[in-house]
Scaffold this motif. Sequence first.
Motif, PDB file in Angstrom:
ATOM      1  N   ARG A   1      15.117   0.486   5.595  1.00 44.80           N
ATOM      2  CA  ARG A   1      16.005  -0.569   6.120  1.00 44.80           C
ATOM      3  C   ARG A   1      16.674  -0.129   7.418  1.00 44.80           C
ATOM      4  NH1 ARG A   1      16.582  -1.611   0.439  1.00 44.80           N
ATOM      5  NH2 ARG A   1      15.913  -3.734   0.059  1.00 44.80           N
ATOM      6  N   LEU A   2      17.053   1.132   7.492  1.00 43.95           N
ATOM      7  CA  LEU A   2      17.646   1.669   8.709  1.00 43.95           C
ATOM      8  C   LEU A   2      16.658   1.567   9.864  1.00 43.95           C
ATOM      9  CD1 LEU A   2      19.905   3.486  10.129  1.00 43.95           C
ATOM     10  CD2 LEU A   2      18.391   5.383   9.539  1.00 43.95           C
ATOM     11  N   LEU A   3      15.408   1.951   9.613  1.00 45.54           N
ATOM     12  CA  LEU A   3      14.392   1.871  10.658  1.00 45.54           C
ATOM     13  C   LEU A   3      14.179   0.427  11.108  1.00 45.54           C
ATOM     14  CD1 LEU A   3      11.720   4.354   9.263  1.00 45.54           C
ATOM     15  CD2 LEU A   3      13.357   4.766  11.098  1.00 45.54           C
ATOM     16  N   ALA A   4      14.117  -0.483  10.141  1.00 50.41           N
ATOM     17  CA  ALA A   4      13.842  -1.885  10.465  1.00 50.41           C
ATOM     18  C   ALA A   4      15.053  -2.586  11.059  1.00 50.41           C
ATOM     19  CB  ALA A   4      13.374  -2.619   9.212  1.00 50.41           C
ATOM     20  N   ASP A   5      16.208  -2.470  10.427  1.00 56.06           N
ATOM     21  CA  ASP A   5      17.389  -3.232  10.842  1.00 56.06           C
ATOM     22  C   ASP A   5      18.156  -2.574  11.981  1.00 56.06           C
ATOM     23  OD1 ASP A   5      16.867  -5.152   8.942  1.00 56.06           O
ATOM     24  OD2 ASP A   5      18.298  -4.363   7.480  1.00 56.06           O
ATOM     25  N   ASP A   6      18.551  -1.337  11.810  1.00 53.07           N
ATOM     26  CA  ASP A   6      19.423  -0.682  12.789  1.00 53.07           C
ATOM     27  C   ASP A   6      18.679  -0.174  14.014  1.00 53.07           C
ATOM     28  OD1 ASP A   6      21.420  -1.194  10.982  1.00 53.07           O
ATOM     29  OD2 ASP A   6      21.580   0.864  10.258  1.00 53.07           O
ATOM     30  N   LEU A   7      17.470   0.325  13.803  1.00 51.51           N
ATOM     31  CA  LEU A   7      16.725   0.896  14.920  1.00 51.51           C
ATOM     32  C   LEU A   7      15.696  -0.065  15.498  1.00 51.51           C
ATOM     33  CD1 LEU A   7      16.130   4.514  13.578  1.00 51.51           C
ATOM     34  CD2 LEU A   7      17.936   3.701  15.095  1.00 51.51           C
ATOM     35  N   GLY A   8      15.235  -0.993  14.703  1.00 48.17           N
ATOM     36  CA  GLY A   8      14.226  -1.940  15.175  1.00 48.17           C
ATOM     37  C   GLY A   8      12.961  -1.254  15.643  1.00 48.17           C
ATOM     38  N   VAL A   9      12.587  -0.174  14.987  1.00 50.70           N
ATOM     39  CA  VAL A   9      11.428   0.604  15.401  1.00 50.70           C
ATOM     40  C   VAL A   9      10.279   0.373  14.421  1.00 50.70           C
ATOM     41  CG1 VAL A   9      12.129   2.691  14.152  1.00 50.70           C
ATOM     42  CG2 VAL A   9      10.664   2.902  16.157  1.00 50.70           C
ATOM     43  N   ALA A  10       9.078   0.370  14.954  1.00 49.80           N
ATOM     44  CA  ALA A  10       7.900   0.242  14.109  1.00 49.80           C
ATOM     45  C   ALA A  10       7.649   1.585  13.420  1.00 49.80           C
ATOM     46  CB  ALA A  10       6.686  -0.141  14.947  1.00 49.80           C
ATOM     47  N   ALA A  11       7.208   1.518  12.191  1.00 51.68           N
ATOM     48  CA  ALA A  11       6.923   2.737  11.444  1.00 51.68           C
ATOM     49  C   ALA A  11       5.659   2.531  10.622  1.00 51.68           C
ATOM     50  CB  ALA A  11       8.090   3.104  10.541  1.00 51.68           C
ATOM     51  N   VAL A  12       4.886   3.581  10.541  1.00 55.55           N
ATOM     52  CA  VAL A  12       3.726   3.626   9.656  1.00 55.55           C
ATOM     53  C   VAL A  12       4.081   4.656   8.599  1.00 55.55           C
ATOM     54  CG1 VAL A  12       1.286   4.193   9.458  1.00 55.55           C
ATOM     55  CG2 VAL A  12       2.147   3.078  11.539  1.00 55.55           C
ATOM     56  N   VAL A  13       4.056   4.221   7.344  1.00 57.06           N
ATOM     57  CA  VAL A  13       4.480   5.087   6.249  1.00 57.06           C
ATOM     58  C   VAL A  13       3.322   5.225   5.266  1.00 57.06           C
ATOM     59  CG1 VAL A  13       6.165   5.439   4.410  1.00 57.06           C
ATOM     60  CG2 VAL A  13       6.848   4.242   6.507  1.00 57.06           C
ATOM     61  N   ALA A  14       2.848   6.442   5.107  1.00 58.28           N
ATOM     62  CA  ALA A  14       1.791   6.700   4.130  1.00 58.28           C
ATOM     63  C   ALA A  14       2.458   7.110   2.827  1.00 58.28           C
ATOM     64  CB  ALA A  14       0.877   7.813   4.633  1.00 58.28           C
ATOM     65  N   VAL A  15       2.138   6.395   1.763  1.00 57.56           N
ATOM     66  CA  VAL A  15       2.738   6.697   0.462  1.00 57.56           C
ATOM     67  C   VAL A  15       1.655   6.874  -0.588  1.00 57.56           C
ATOM     68  CG1 VAL A  15       4.879   5.459   0.979  1.00 57.56           C
ATOM     69  CG2 VAL A  15       3.039   4.280  -0.201  1.00 57.56           C
ATOM     70  N   HIS A  16       1.975   7.622  -1.597  1.00 54.63           N
ATOM     71  CA  HIS A  16       1.067   7.830  -2.709  1.00 54.63           C
ATOM     72  C   HIS A  16       1.005   6.548  -3.523  1.00 54.63           C
ATOM     73  CE1 HIS A  16      -0.673   9.696  -6.265  1.00 54.63           C
ATOM     74  NE2 HIS A  16      -1.066  10.654  -5.451  1.00 54.63           N
ATOM     75  N   PRO A  17      -0.165   6.168  -4.007  1.00 56.19           N
ATOM     76  CA  PRO A  17      -0.296   4.906  -4.755  1.00 56.19           C
ATOM     77  C   PRO A  17       0.644   4.786  -5.955  1.00 56.19           C
ATOM     78  CG  PRO A  17      -2.461   5.820  -4.301  1.00 56.19           C
ATOM     79  CD  PRO A  17      -1.461   6.840  -3.858  1.00 56.19           C
ATOM     80  N   THR A  18       1.030   5.909  -6.543  1.00 52.20           N
ATOM     81  CA  THR A  18       1.919   5.833  -7.700  1.00 52.20           C
ATOM     82  C   THR A  18       3.308   5.320  -7.328  1.00 52.20           C
ATOM     83  OG1 THR A  18       2.528   8.153  -7.442  1.00 52.20           O
ATOM     84  CG2 THR A  18       0.713   7.654  -8.958  1.00 52.20           C
ATOM     85  N   TYR A  19       3.662   5.366  -6.052  1.00 49.58           N
ATOM     86  CA  TYR A  19       4.978   4.882  -5.620  1.00 49.58           C
ATOM     87  C   TYR A  19       5.088   3.363  -5.716  1.00 49.58           C
ATOM     88  CZ  TYR A  19       5.535   9.480  -3.349  1.00 49.58           C
ATOM     89  OH  TYR A  19       5.622  10.810  -3.071  1.00 49.58           O
ATOM     90  N   GLU A  20       3.960   2.682  -5.743  1.00 48.51           N
ATOM     91  CA  GLU A  20       3.979   1.223  -5.737  1.00 48.51           C
ATOM     92  C   GLU A  20       4.714   0.637  -6.930  1.00 48.51           C
ATOM     93  OE1 GLU A  20      -0.018  -0.172  -5.192  1.00 48.51           O
ATOM     94  OE2 GLU A  20      -0.115   0.608  -3.149  1.00 48.51           O
ATOM     95  N   SER A  21       4.824   1.381  -8.001  1.00 49.07           N
ATOM     96  CA  SER A  21       5.539   0.873  -9.179  1.00 49.07           C
ATOM     97  C   SER A  21       7.027   1.196  -9.134  1.00 49.07           C
ATOM     98  CB  SER A  21       4.918   1.436 -10.465  1.00 49.07           C
ATOM     99  OG  SER A  21       5.021   2.847 -10.464  1.00 49.07           O
ATOM    100  N   ASP A  22       7.471   1.989  -8.158  1.00 52.64           N
ATOM    101  CA  ASP A  22       8.900   2.315  -8.028  1.00 52.64           C
ATOM    102  C   ASP A  22       9.708   1.080  -7.665  1.00 52.64           C
ATOM    103  OD1 ASP A  22       8.324   4.963  -8.462  1.00 52.64           O
ATOM    104  OD2 ASP A  22       8.842   5.638  -6.441  1.00 52.64           O
ATOM    105  N   ALA A  23      10.886   0.980  -8.251  1.00 48.41           N
ATOM    106  CA  ALA A  23      11.774  -0.138  -7.937  1.00 48.41           C
ATOM    107  C   ALA A  23      12.155  -0.131  -6.450  1.00 48.41           C
ATOM    108  CB  ALA A  23      13.032  -0.077  -8.807  1.00 48.41           C
ATOM    109  N   GLY A  24      12.376   1.061  -5.895  1.00 47.51           N
ATOM    110  CA  GLY A  24      12.729   1.162  -4.475  1.00 47.51           C
ATOM    111  C   GLY A  24      11.627   0.645  -3.579  1.00 47.51           C
TER     112      GLY A  24
END
Length: 191
Positions: free
Chosen positions: A65-88
Motif C-alpha cells: 500500500r505504501l508503494l502504491a499510495d504514498d510513493l506511486g511507484v510501479a513494483a514487480v513482486v515475485a511471491v511463492h504460490p503458497t502466499y496466495e492463501s494468506d489473508a494479507g
Amino acid sequence: MTQLAQDQARASTQVLDQLLQLLGLVGDHDLVPVLLLDDTDRWVGALEVEASRTLRAAFFGRVLRLLADDLGVAAVVAVHPTYESDAGYQSAQPFFDHVLRIPDLTVDGDVRALLQRRVARILGHDEEDGALDLVMTPEAVSVLFRGYQVAPDIRRRILLSSTAALTLALGAGVEQIDEGHVRAALSEQGG
C-alpha cells in the motif's frame, strides 16, 4: 544518489523522504522507476512459521500500500504460490494490476523447452533448431526434471543447477553437459 546513500535516516519518515528523493532523481532523467522485489520467499522462509505469517501480512498489508499510495511507484513482486492463501495477500489484491502465475513443469519436455529457448537465445539460434542438444544430453535433461520433481523450484532446481552443471562440464574440459554433471550440481543445491 551517493549523498542519499550516505545520509543515515533515523525515522521511517526520513527513510520515506529519502526514497521519494531517489525516485524523483530517477524520474528527473526521463526514466520510470520500477521496484523489483524478487525471491521474497528467501527472506521470509528463514523465519519460524508464525513470524513468517506476521511478516508477510505486514508486507502485503502495509508495504504494498505504501508503494502504491504514498510513493506511486510501479513494483514487480515475485511471491511463492503458497502466499496466495494468506489473508494479507488476499487483501492486497486491489493493488495488483496483473498477476502472472508460472505453471509447474509437468514433463521433462517442459524442462527441455525452457532450456532450449534459453540456450538458443544465448547462442543466437532459432528456438526450434536443437541448440540444447549441442550443450546437454537428453539424459541430463531427464535428471534435471527428476530433481525438479523432488523440489519444484524452477530457479534453483533447473536454472541454477543447469548453470552449475555447465561450470562442472567446462571444468572437466568437455563440450556437453551429461547426467553426472547434473547430479553433482543438484547435490550442491541440496538434493
